[in-house]
Design a protein around this motif. Sequence first.
Motif, PDB file in Angstrom:
ATOM      1  N   CYS A  13     -10.788  16.120  10.276  1.00  0.00           N
ATOM      2  CA  CYS A  13      -9.995  15.924  11.476  1.00  0.00           C
ATOM      3  C   CYS A  13     -11.308  16.844  11.618  1.00  0.00           C
ATOM      4  N   TYR A  14     -12.102  18.144  11.606  1.00  0.00           N
ATOM      5  CA  TYR A  14     -13.079  18.856  11.581  1.00  0.00           C
ATOM      6  C   TYR A  14     -14.348  18.075  11.966  1.00  0.00           C
ATOM      7  N   ALA A  15     -14.615  17.319  10.662  1.00  0.00           N
ATOM      8  CA  ALA A  15     -15.963  16.662   9.994  1.00  0.00           C
ATOM      9  C   ALA A  15     -15.627  15.541  11.321  1.00  0.00           C
ATOM     10  N   SER A  16     -14.608  15.047  12.040  1.00  0.00           N
ATOM     11  CA  SER A  16     -13.932  13.658  12.591  1.00  0.00           C
ATOM     12  C   SER A  16     -14.735  14.487  13.597  1.00  0.00           C
ATOM     13  N   ILE A  47      -8.983  24.079  17.910  1.00  0.00           N
ATOM     14  CA  ILE A  47      -7.825  24.186  17.501  1.00  0.00           C
ATOM     15  C   ILE A  47      -7.729  23.860  16.093  1.00  0.00           C
ATOM     16  N   PHE A  48      -8.971  23.095  15.249  1.00  0.00           N
ATOM     17  CA  PHE A  48      -8.810  23.551  13.160  1.00  0.00           C
ATOM     18  C   PHE A  48      -9.283  24.425  12.871  1.00  0.00           C
ATOM     19  N   SER A 216     -23.895  27.288  12.427  1.00  0.00           N
ATOM     20  CA  SER A 216     -22.439  26.394  12.430  1.00  0.00           C
ATOM     21  C   SER A 216     -22.397  24.970  12.083  1.00  0.00           C
ATOM     22  N   LEU A 217     -23.286  24.364  12.120  1.00  0.00           N
ATOM     23  CA  LEU A 217     -23.611  23.543  10.594  1.00  0.00           C
ATOM     24  C   LEU A 217     -22.991  23.375   9.476  1.00  0.00           C
ATOM     25  N   SER A 223     -18.991  22.884   4.903  1.00  0.00           N
ATOM     26  CA  SER A 223     -17.851  23.193   4.324  1.00  0.00           C
ATOM     27  C   SER A 223     -16.734  22.425   4.399  1.00  0.00           C
ATOM     28  N   PRO A 224     -16.398  21.793   5.293  1.00  0.00           N
ATOM     29  CA  PRO A 224     -15.569  20.863   5.064  1.00  0.00           C
ATOM     30  C   PRO A 224     -15.365  19.834   4.271  1.00  0.00           C
ATOM     31  N   SER A 225     -17.049  19.569   4.118  1.00  0.00           N
ATOM     32  CA  SER A 225     -16.933  18.166   2.612  1.00  0.00           C
ATOM     33  C   SER A 225     -16.831  18.882   1.357  1.00  0.00           C
TER      34      SER A 225
END
Length: 252
Positions: A13-16, A47-48, A216-217, A223-225
């Motif tokens: 969800c973070y990346a999307s 939120i995420f 930030s990127l 990081s989520p990837s």
Amino acid sequence: YFFLCHLSIVDICYASNNVPHMLRNLLGQGRTISFAGCGTQIHLYLIFALTECVLLAAMSYDRYVAICHPLRYALIMNRRVCLTLAAVSWAFGFLFGTLQASLALHLPFCGPCEVDHFFCEILAVLKLACTDTTANKVLIFAVCVCFLLFPLALILISYLHILATILRIRSAAGWHKTFSTCGSHLVVVGLFYGNAIFMYMGPGSGNSSGREKVLSLFYSLVSPSLNPLIYSLRNKQVKEALLKLQRRKRVF
């Protein structure tokens, strides 16, 4: 795997939330976003991010129980406790993310409304407000203390207890199993909290410098990837599959 499942959902969800519009901007297909779209991006981002802060602390408690109280693990970390910890993570993320986003988006904004960032990040958007944003920044700092420093302290306490338990283990197999259980989580914690603390609590945070944009990127995309890769490398089946693939390459 219960908490890993929730962490995977948060990361997806973070990346999307940020990546599609970011790629559209980088490809030159229009660099505009509506106020509603920007507000939604900020809201979901918060939120995420806050959910992951609490979730990583819950995962450290899970590892503490697994290593320090292995015989009582099934009793302590039963289904009800796991569901409660996951629900609290999502609830805290939603409540405090909504609070911060609502206060930020109700400010008056002056034109030209150009966000100096890769996406609608809350500190970059606050710079466009026509009024004093000290209260918003104080709230952000307070939330950072509660969702970054406090969970990080709990994680460190959990791992101090784990370290004390590890030092009492005599066998090399026990050491290897313990490090394989905790190593991936420690790497994820270091990447996530390190970047977040530097971004939002470091000196000069919110200045939208090139370094902070890159951080930030990294924090919201890289990081989520990396998380699925970090956790999958400790999986025995994944390791065996990689070894088979390497052997096939050598044969061909």
